[in-house]
Scaffold this active site. Structure first.
Site, PDB file in Angstrom:
ATOM      1  N   CYS A  76       7.479  -9.433   7.231  1.00 27.53           N
ATOM      2  CA  CYS A  76       7.286  -8.180   6.487  1.00 27.53           C
ATOM      3  C   CYS A  76       7.153  -8.450   4.991  1.00 27.53           C
ATOM      4  O   CYS A  76       8.126  -8.817   4.324  1.00 27.53           O
ATOM      5  CB  CYS A  76       8.456  -7.235   6.775  1.00 27.53           C
ATOM      6  SG  CYS A  76       8.513  -5.768   5.738  1.00 27.53           S
ATOM      7  N   CYS A  79       9.325  -6.211   2.706  1.00 25.62           N
ATOM      8  CA  CYS A  79      10.736  -6.627   2.808  1.00 25.62           C
ATOM      9  C   CYS A  79      11.053  -7.714   1.790  1.00 25.62           C
ATOM     10  O   CYS A  79      12.139  -7.738   1.193  1.00 25.62           O
ATOM     11  CB  CYS A  79      11.045  -7.136   4.210  1.00 25.62           C
ATOM     12  SG  CYS A  79      10.853  -5.918   5.532  1.00 25.62           S
TER      13      CYS A  79
END
Length: 326
Positions: A76, A79
């Site tokens: 991600c 993230c």
């Protein structure tokens, strides 16, 4: 906050059910050995949480300090932008909250329980309850603003951020049943200030004990022992000024009168009827609203301060308070 309009974490996960399930797994592991080498709860302000450690590292720990869950995955990109911001703020906070990181790929049960549909997803757990959250990467100023709101929620519940924040949930000893005593929680038995306060309390000199505890708080504003001591002194002084028979009559006659209920709650606490005292104030909070409700909440929080943060009776009452307020 950058999140979908219909995004709400309230009711999204039953933390009590997860806690019970985790306890069952823990008992099974104890009976059959570690059986998999899952990591135990970690100390520090930034920790990694798994399906197995969620109960200890998040639910139990959140009774003493807010826990911020960062749900992420290695693939991600957003993230990787948000994670360092959260870690920076956790380090700056120095225990005011705990950052708990959850790899959603490695912990599918926890991800399902939290109904993770998009990451990064950040969730605040306070007093055993989900308090707030957001989706997606946000810039540092907005994350700071959100954290400020979380800390306000923690303050309303009577948490003292930073007190024992870096400890695992089971590291602090619970007080024994009965009337609480500050001497049971002394972290530094040889401390001159604590010894001075204890001696003053033993001879009934509340003024000298109060001065010693205030001296300790001047050095360390988050000192839990001094906070407990001052809370006890305040309780003793209030109860000494009550006509107890009249207080009980007033409370029975006026169930919605916060002051009347608070006086009897104080008397019950001084008599060692701790659960009765908490129950009375929780029932008053449930019956009232507006300023009266806030007054009842503040009085209950002042009673919490007589105990160590991890006292199980306080944890239970705080969880009930959280369900009433949020």
């Amino acid at each position: 906050m950058k999140q979908p309009q219909d995004f709400s974490l309230h009711g999204a996960v039953d933390l009590g059910a997860r806690q019970a399930a985790a306890q069952r797994r823990q008992r099974a592991a104890e009976q059959g050995g570690n059986g998999g080498g899952q990591p135990a709860g970690q100390s520090g302000f930034i920790i990694d949480v798994t399906d197995e450690t969620f109960n200890t590292d998040v639910v139990a720990r959140s009774q003493a300090v807010p826990v911020v869950l960062d749900l992420w995955a290695d693939w991600c990109g957003p993230c990787k932008q948000l994670g360092p911001i959260l870690e920076k703020l956790a380090t700056e906070a120095n225990g005011a909250f705990v950052l708990a990181r959850v790899d959603v790929d490695a912990n599918p049960q926890l991800s399902a329980a939290l109904q993770v549909q998009s990451i990064p997803m950040v969730v605040a757990v306070v007093g055993g309850q989900v308090a707030d959250g957001f989706l997606g990467a946000m810039p540092e100023p907005q994350v700071r603003q959100w954290l400020g709101q979380v800390m306000q929620v923690a303050e309303r519940l009577g948490l003292q951020p930073g007190t024992g924040a870096g400890m695992a949930a089971g590291d602090q000893a619970d007080t024994e049943a009965g009337q609480p005593g500050y001497a049971d929680a002394l972290g530094e038995p040889g401390s001159d200030i604590y010894a001075e306060a204890q001696q003053a309390m033993e001879r009934g000199d509340l003024n000298a004990a109060e001065a010693a505890f205030e001296k300790a708080l001047a050095t360390d504003p988050g000192d839990p022992v001094a906070t407990m001591g001052l809370g006890q002194i305040g309780l003793i002084r209030r109860v000494e000024g009550y006509d107890q028979a009249a207080a009980r009559r007033d409370a029975a006659r006026e169930p919605d009168n916060v002051d009347a209920q608070a006086r009897v709650a104080d008397i019950e606490m001084a008599m060692g009827r701790i659960e009765d005292s908490f129950d009375r104030m929780l029932a008053t909070i449930k019956r009232t609203s507006g300023d009266d409700r806030d007054k009842a909440r503040k009085h209950l929080v002042s009673l919490f301060e007589i105990f160590p943060p991890r006292d199980p009776r306080v944890s239970q009452a705080r969880a009930r308070l959280s369900s009433l307020l949020f």
